[in-house]
Design a protein around this motif. Sequence first.
Motif, PDB file in Angstrom:
ATOM      1  N   HIS A 159       0.812  -1.221   0.000  1.00  0.00           N
ATOM      2  CA  HIS A 159       0.000   0.000   0.000  1.00  0.00           C
ATOM      3  C   HIS A 159       0.842   1.267   0.000  1.00  0.00           C
ATOM      4  O   HIS A 159       0.362   2.332  -0.388  1.00  0.00           O
ATOM      5  N   VAL A 160       2.102   1.156   0.439  1.00  0.00           N
ATOM      6  CA  VAL A 160       3.037   2.290   0.406  1.00  0.00           C
ATOM      7  C   VAL A 160       4.241   1.878  -0.433  1.00  0.00           C
ATOM      8  O   VAL A 160       4.736   0.752  -0.321  1.00  0.00           O
ATOM      9  N   GLU A 161       4.716   2.784  -1.245  1.00  0.00           N
ATOM     10  CA  GLU A 161       5.809   2.474  -2.161  1.00  0.00           C
ATOM     11  C   GLU A 161       7.160   2.684  -1.486  1.00  0.00           C
ATOM     12  O   GLU A 161       7.419   3.728  -0.889  1.00  0.00           O
ATOM     13  N   TYR A 162       8.016   1.676  -1.573  1.00  0.00           N
ATOM     14  CA  TYR A 162       9.420   1.792  -1.181  1.00  0.00           C
ATOM     15  C   TYR A 162      10.190   0.681  -1.888  1.00  0.00           C
ATOM     16  O   TYR A 162       9.594  -0.324  -2.329  1.00  0.00           O
ATOM     17  N   PRO A 163      11.506   0.818  -2.033  1.00  0.00           N
ATOM     18  CA  PRO A 163      12.286  -0.192  -2.764  1.00  0.00           C
ATOM     19  C   PRO A 163      12.189  -1.562  -2.113  1.00  0.00           C
ATOM     20  O   PRO A 163      12.050  -1.681  -0.884  1.00  0.00           O
ATOM     21  N   ASP A 164      12.268  -2.604  -2.923  1.00  0.00           N
ATOM     22  CA  ASP A 164      12.174  -3.970  -2.403  1.00  0.00           C
ATOM     23  C   ASP A 164      13.289  -4.270  -1.399  1.00  0.00           C
ATOM     24  O   ASP A 164      13.108  -5.091  -0.498  1.00  0.00           O
ATOM     25  N   ASP A 165      14.451  -3.625  -1.577  1.00  0.00           N
ATOM     26  CA  ASP A 165      15.581  -3.890  -0.689  1.00  0.00           C
ATOM     27  C   ASP A 165      15.684  -2.870   0.453  1.00  0.00           C
ATOM     28  O   ASP A 165      16.699  -2.813   1.153  1.00  0.00           O
ATOM     29  N   ALA A 166      14.638  -2.080   0.657  1.00  0.00           N
ATOM     30  CA  ALA A 166      14.666  -1.083   1.734  1.00  0.00           C
ATOM     31  C   ALA A 166      14.758  -1.770   3.092  1.00  0.00           C
ATOM     32  O   ALA A 166      14.142  -2.818   3.320  1.00  0.00           O
ATOM     33  N   SER A 167      15.521  -1.170   3.995  1.00  0.00           N
ATOM     34  CA  SER A 167      15.605  -1.694   5.352  1.00  0.00           C
ATOM     35  C   SER A 167      14.280  -1.470   6.074  1.00  0.00           C
ATOM     36  O   SER A 167      13.442  -0.669   5.630  1.00  0.00           O
ATOM     37  N   ARG A 168      14.085  -2.132   7.185  1.00  0.00           N
ATOM     38  CA  ARG A 168      12.842  -1.942   7.922  1.00  0.00           C
ATOM     39  C   ARG A 168      12.669  -0.498   8.404  1.00  0.00           C
ATOM     40  O   ARG A 168      11.561   0.047   8.318  1.00  0.00           O
ATOM     41  N   PRO A 169      13.712   0.154   8.923  1.00  0.00           N
ATOM     42  CA  PRO A 169      13.531   1.571   9.260  1.00  0.00           C
ATOM     43  C   PRO A 169      13.141   2.413   8.052  1.00  0.00           C
ATOM     44  O   PRO A 169      12.299   3.311   8.175  1.00  0.00           O
ATOM     45  N   GLU A 170      13.714   2.134   6.884  1.00  0.00           N
ATOM     46  CA  GLU A 170      13.347   2.879   5.677  1.00  0.00           C
ATOM     47  C   GLU A 170      11.884   2.619   5.311  1.00  0.00           C
ATOM     48  O   GLU A 170      11.151   3.538   4.917  1.00  0.00           O
ATOM     49  N   GLN A 171      11.449   1.366   5.425  1.00  0.00           N
ATOM     50  CA  GLN A 171      10.057   1.040   5.149  1.00  0.00           C
ATOM     51  C   GLN A 171       9.118   1.797   6.088  1.00  0.00           C
ATOM     52  O   GLN A 171       8.114   2.370   5.655  1.00  0.00           O
ATOM     53  N   ARG A 172       9.488   1.804   7.356  1.00  0.00           N
ATOM     54  CA  ARG A 172       8.632   2.475   8.338  1.00  0.00           C
ATOM     55  C   ARG A 172       8.606   3.985   8.114  1.00  0.00           C
ATOM     56  O   ARG A 172       7.563   4.622   8.274  1.00  0.00           O
ATOM     57  N   ARG A 173       9.731   4.560   7.752  1.00  0.00           N
ATOM     58  CA  ARG A 173       9.751   6.004   7.481  1.00  0.00           C
ATOM     59  C   ARG A 173       8.861   6.331   6.276  1.00  0.00           C
ATOM     60  O   ARG A 173       8.204   7.379   6.248  1.00  0.00           O
ATOM     61  N   ALA A 174       8.823   5.444   5.285  1.00  0.00           N
ATOM     62  CA  ALA A 174       7.953   5.669   4.124  1.00  0.00           C
ATOM     63  C   ALA A 174       6.489   5.655   4.535  1.00  0.00           C
ATOM     64  O   ALA A 174       5.679   6.440   4.032  1.00  0.00           O
ATOM     65  N   ILE A 175       6.143   4.776   5.467  1.00  0.00           N
ATOM     66  CA  ILE A 175       4.761   4.710   5.942  1.00  0.00           C
ATOM     67  C   ILE A 175       4.421   5.948   6.759  1.00  0.00           C
ATOM     68  O   ILE A 175       3.343   6.533   6.613  1.00  0.00           O
ATOM     69  N   VAL A 176       5.344   6.385   7.611  1.00  0.00           N
ATOM     70  CA  VAL A 176       5.102   7.556   8.458  1.00  0.00           C
ATOM     71  C   VAL A 176       5.056   8.839   7.636  1.00  0.00           C
ATOM     72  O   VAL A 176       4.201   9.702   7.857  1.00  0.00           O
ATOM     73  N   ASN A 177       5.943   8.974   6.670  1.00  0.00           N
ATOM     74  CA  ASN A 177       6.094  10.239   5.950  1.00  0.00           C
ATOM     75  C   ASN A 177       5.322  10.312   4.642  1.00  0.00           C
ATOM     76  O   ASN A 177       5.072  11.414   4.133  1.00  0.00           O
ATOM     77  N   GLY A 178       4.962   9.175   4.077  1.00  0.00           N
ATOM     78  CA  GLY A 178       4.385   9.175   2.742  1.00  0.00           C
ATOM     79  C   GLY A 178       2.878   9.025   2.739  1.00  0.00           C
ATOM     80  O   GLY A 178       2.202   9.067   3.776  1.00  0.00           O
ATOM     81  N   THR A 179       2.338   8.884   1.554  1.00  0.00           N
ATOM     82  CA  THR A 179       0.921   8.595   1.368  1.00  0.00           C
ATOM     83  C   THR A 179       0.806   7.260   0.656  1.00  0.00           C
ATOM     84  O   THR A 179       1.718   6.839  -0.067  1.00  0.00           O
ATOM     85  N   HIS A 180      -0.318   6.600   0.880  1.00  0.00           N
ATOM     86  CA  HIS A 180      -0.457   5.282   0.258  1.00  0.00           C
ATOM     87  C   HIS A 180      -0.738   5.410  -1.235  1.00  0.00           C
ATOM     88  O   HIS A 180      -1.148   6.460  -1.736  1.00  0.00           O
ATOM     89  N   ARG A 181      -0.504   4.329  -1.931  1.00  0.00           N
ATOM     90  CA  ARG A 181      -0.756   4.288  -3.366  1.00  0.00           C
ATOM     91  C   ARG A 181      -2.241   4.536  -3.664  1.00  0.00           C
ATOM     92  O   ARG A 181      -3.106   4.320  -2.808  1.00  0.00           O
ATOM     93  N   LEU A 182      -2.502   4.943  -4.884  1.00  0.00           N
ATOM     94  CA  LEU A 182      -3.879   5.064  -5.336  1.00  0.00           C
ATOM     95  C   LEU A 182      -4.561   3.705  -5.216  1.00  0.00           C
ATOM     96  O   LEU A 182      -4.027   2.690  -5.675  1.00  0.00           O
ATOM     97  N   VAL A 183      -5.717   3.667  -4.593  1.00  0.00           N
ATOM     98  CA  VAL A 183      -6.446   2.409  -4.418  1.00  0.00           C
ATOM     99  C   VAL A 183      -7.227   2.132  -5.701  1.00  0.00           C
ATOM    100  O   VAL A 183      -8.316   2.660  -5.921  1.00  0.00           O
ATOM    101  N   ASN A 184      -6.654   1.301  -6.562  1.00  0.00           N
ATOM    102  CA  ASN A 184      -7.262   1.007  -7.864  1.00  0.00           C
ATOM    103  C   ASN A 184      -8.103  -0.270  -7.796  1.00  0.00           C
ATOM    104  O   ASN A 184      -7.982  -1.178  -8.617  1.00  0.00           O
ATOM    105  N   VAL A 185      -8.961  -0.323  -6.791  1.00  0.00           N
ATOM    106  CA  VAL A 185      -9.923  -1.410  -6.638  1.00  0.00           C
ATOM    107  C   VAL A 185     -11.300  -0.810  -6.915  1.00  0.00           C
ATOM    108  O   VAL A 185     -11.632   0.257  -6.385  1.00  0.00           O
TER     109      VAL A 185
END
Length: 277
Positions: free
Chosen positions: A217-243
Amino acid sequence: MTGSGPFEIPDHIPVTSTSQRLVLNRRGSTVWDVETSAGRVAIKLGYPSQTHAWTALAPAREGAILQELGSSAVTYGEWDHGTWNVQPWHEGTDLQELWTSHRTRGGLADPPVRDALACARALAELHDKGLAHGDVQPAHLILDAEPTRATLIDLALARGVQVPEPFDFPYRGCLVHYESPEISRRVLEDGEAVPTREADVYALGATLFMAATGWRHVEYPDDASRPEQRRAIVNGTHRLVNVTGMLGALINDMLRYHADDRPTTHEVCKTLEQAAA
């Protein structure tokens, strides 16, 4: 470090198998599907993983929670590398696999509303018992086809009942793809957090999105570390919900950034019930 498994079922576990099949071995957990004369059971063996020691305690913690919820068929204990539990096997298919034929990347996904409703009802039932699951994800929702119903499995990280102190451990987040912003923020700041029903709703929204589209639901590189993943969730917006349709709008509501803005599980169920009618 005890190694990476898979580990054989210890002799002292009180189960006599007629056949057994290795189901999973990763992240500190070996799981066996075991046939016995009394029925089919799952046997989970926990051991320290490369990154976490708590995985060794997870089966006993889950066993204690299931017993508190009234599952008299569940047993648990200790073995050489950690803890184990035995619990009834749940027939069905996990949500990610079940929606394979409905899934599309970049297009408009249109998965069955009845499946989403079954998943929401399973989570609502747990919330009604006073628990937060803490680890909602597609692999933890097992669906039967007739009638459509879901079982929410893997309660090792749940909070809401007393757990014996030797088998308890702090909650340090879950699979990050399904973490809410508030959980990710607390883990980044304090190293641990407290699962909540609101965070479970967010995780269910992320789960439905992943199962329907194949995208986190949030975009980040496949090889991102867990802190990087969490920062993307905290700082970013989720992907467009194309459902498509109501389900897409509902997922969008479940993924609202602020916990108080999200619907409750019962509100989610009501919306899905109206759509399924």
